[in-house]
Design an enzyme around this catalytic site. Structure first.
Site, PDB file in Angstrom:
ATOM      1  N   ARG A 167      -5.239  29.260 -58.637  1.00  0.00           N
ATOM      2  CA  ARG A 167      -5.913  30.252 -57.790  1.00  0.00           C
ATOM      3  C   ARG A 167      -5.034  31.495 -57.701  1.00  0.00           C
ATOM      4  O   ARG A 167      -3.988  31.477 -57.043  1.00  0.00           O
ATOM      5  CB  ARG A 167      -6.194  29.703 -56.389  1.00  0.00           C
ATOM      6  CG  ARG A 167      -6.824  30.768 -55.480  1.00  0.00           C
ATOM      7  CD  ARG A 167      -7.564  30.221 -54.269  1.00  0.00           C
ATOM      8  NE  ARG A 167      -6.686  29.715 -53.237  1.00  0.00           N
ATOM      9  CZ  ARG A 167      -7.100  29.426 -51.986  1.00  0.00           C
ATOM     10  NH1 ARG A 167      -8.367  29.601 -51.652  1.00  0.00           N
ATOM     11  NH2 ARG A 167      -6.259  28.945 -51.101  1.00  0.00           N
ATOM     12  N   ASP A 447      -2.792  27.179 -43.296  1.00  0.00           N
ATOM     13  CA  ASP A 447      -2.467  28.236 -44.247  1.00  0.00           C
ATOM     14  C   ASP A 447      -2.960  29.552 -43.672  1.00  0.00           C
ATOM     15  O   ASP A 447      -3.318  29.639 -42.493  1.00  0.00           O
ATOM     16  CB  ASP A 447      -3.025  27.943 -45.644  1.00  0.00           C
ATOM     17  CG  ASP A 447      -4.549  27.962 -45.700  1.00  0.00           C
ATOM     18  OD1 ASP A 447      -5.198  28.370 -44.710  1.00  0.00           O
ATOM     19  OD2 ASP A 447      -5.103  27.581 -46.753  1.00  0.00           O
TER      20      ASP A 447
END
Length: 540
Positions: A167, A447
């Protein structure tokens, strides 16, 4: 056909030189980055302006809706290109940062796929980013190893590792440490460009890539940009057409209204769509920021089985299966608690229930954040999904109207919820400023997305004068004065826990300032990580 270099392609200037940077930032790789930037930066910038213009229209009262000009695509009978064999079974995927030891543990976790995350799970100091790209080179060469001098443990990739999907960072982010024409290069082009240039041919030769997750897309026009980037990169590095496969994270509210169109633009390269639930909640708040009718309750009450989140997940499964691609479920963020069997069993029970909901809805796989959750999720999917996937299980009977994708959750806004949001936002951001992107807080792996939800909810509650239920009874509005008191109390509690020699005590003051400014802003800032990135680079 030879690829002509754009006449305005300038050589990049690298402002820092972390360890092993010369392995990654070779002259040839930098030239390829310059070519990507020259060809696509202007379109990328125009798309970011288009995001702003759409948000301005929504701020003035226009609500998201299906696009009338693309009705033929939504109603058309068509499918994306077939999936390669290695991508047909994705029942459990684990995600994590591009830290060396964590990468090895994730590859050995027993998950089908490991998403190596340069974005929300990695604090983008240049040292971290370069180290991640060095790790990609070593993964390519079969020498990704780590010896921990502190513990004496050795980490090696096993014989049957998870499939690697990368990613890159989002289209909205810069890489401030590499300049072209005096301007930062696109972080998305930086991460994609280096991995495809260095690893693309090797991954293709073993039929294990190159595969990507694309974050934060807001429109099919942005998907078209990525498709053109793929076409150019494949030709440049010598890959057959359609070799690159991408899974798009549907983690913004505008993208939920353009799922078919996004798949159509990437139809030769698309492998699936993913329910990026945490960023999606944040995007819901951000997109509807001026609309008081869409205030959300405490984060714990914003669950996937109700309101706009349930409609979004159902639509994603319906679109994916109609187009012949994977519908990937969301993240299980729980992490084990050492020495507390009861707490672990309760956490695992929540994971089982979440994955059972996903597989019964029709998802073909889902995410976990910790290796210990892999067998828990796999057991559920194995029992409910005996085949490689459920793509041929249609969901065409579901009709998802625009209003269903906007329906807010009902629930309470509490003092405890306010305090939790302040705590998570500050504690996470302080760790982010110290170089950690995946942070365990309260037995959850947090996160950047959960920090964004936390500060966005605080802004929403303050901006619209929501009534907060006090712990001792009664109600109170979240004013600047009360917010200041709560932030002060949280900082004092953190510093007391850390003690005089606590880890990066000063970063908590910086984090608190960034969070407080974001909550008190007249207009909700798009991303808290953008101003925080300037601080991170200064610290770096």
């Amino acid at each position: 056909m030879p690829l002509d270099r754009p006449s305005n392609s300038l050589p990049p200037i690298v402002l820092q030189s972390p360890p092993d940077a010369e392995r990654v930032l070779t002259a040839e790789a930098l030239a390829f980055l310059a070519e990507l930037q020259a060809r696509f930066a202007q379109r990328l910038n125009a798309l970011m302006v288009a995001r702003q213009r759409r948000q301005e229209r929504i701020d003035r009262g226009e609500l998201p809706d299906y696009l009338p000009e693309t009705r033929n695509i939504r109603q058309g009978t068509w499918e994306a290109a077939p999936l390669p064999p290695v991508l047909r079974d994705r029942r459990v995927e684990i995600t994590g940062p591009v830290d060396r030891k964590m990468m090895i543990n994730a590859l050995n976790s027993g998950a089908r796929v490991f998403m190596a995350d340069f974005e929300d799970a990695t604090a983008p100091s240049f040292g971290n980013i370069i180290a991640g790209h060095v790790n990609m080179l070593d993964y390519r060469d079969g020498v990704l190893e780590f010896d921990d001098a502190k513990t004496g443990k050795s980490y090696r990739v096993g014989p049957d590792p998870a499939l690697l999907i990368i990613r890159p960072r989002g289209l909205h982010l810069p890489e401030a440490n590499v300049l072209i024409g005096g301007q930062p290069v696109s972080a998305a082009l930086f991460d994609f460009g280096l991995t495809i240039f260095h690893c693309g041919r090797a991954l293709a030769a073993t039929e294990r890539g190159p595969f990507y997750y694309l974050p934060k897309l807001e429109s099919h026009d942005e998907a078209r940009l990525w498709n053109d980037i793929f076409l150019f990169a494949q030709e440049s590095v010598g890959l057959a057409a359609g070799t690159i496969k991408a899974t798009v994270l549907i983690e913004t509210l505008p993208a939920a209204f353009e799922m078919d169109e996004i798949v159509w633009q990437l139809r030769d390269h698309i492998a699936g769509l993913n329910c990026g639930r945490w960023d999606y909640i944040f995007s819901y708040i951000k997109t509807l920021r001026n609309h008081g009718a869409y205030i959300l309750p405490d984060r714990a009450e914003v669950t996937m089985d109700r309101a706009f989140l349930a409609a979004y997940a159902a639509r994603l499964v319906k679109v994916c299966h109609r187009r012949g691609i994977h519908a990937m479920g969301g993240m299980a963020a729980q992490i084990p608690v050492k020495g507390d069997a009861a707490a672990n069993e309760a956490a695992f029970a929540r994971v089982r229930a979440d994955k059972l909901r996903e597989v019964q809805l029709g998802h073909d796989g889902a995410w976990v954040a910790h290796p210990d959750l892999v067998p828990v999720a796999r057991e559920v999917f194995d029992a409910e999904m005996p085949g490689l996937n459920q793509i041929r299980k249609p969901r065409q009977e579901w009709r998802v109207e625009p209003a269903m994708l906007l329906k807010p959750h009902e629930g309470r806004i509490t003092e405890s919820g306010v305090r939790t949001n302040i705590s998570v936002a500050i504690a996470y951001l302080a760790q982010w400023l110290s170089g950690r992107g995946a942070v365990p807080l309260g037995n959850l792996m947090e996160d950047a997305a959960t920090a964004e939800i936390s500060r966005a909810q605080l802004w929403q509650w303050r901006r619209h004068g929501a009534a907060v239920e006090l712990d001792g009874g009664g109600e109170r509005r979240l004013t600047a004065e009360w917010l200041g008191e709560l932030v002060q109390a949280e900082i004092a509690a953190i510093l007391e826990r850390l003690g005089p020699g606590g880890f990066h005590r000063g970063h908590y003051a910086s984090a608190a300032r960034i969070v407080q400014e974001a909550v008190m802003a007249e207009v909700l800032p798009d991303f808290i990580t953008v101003p925080a990135y300037d601080v991170l680079n200064a610290l770096d």
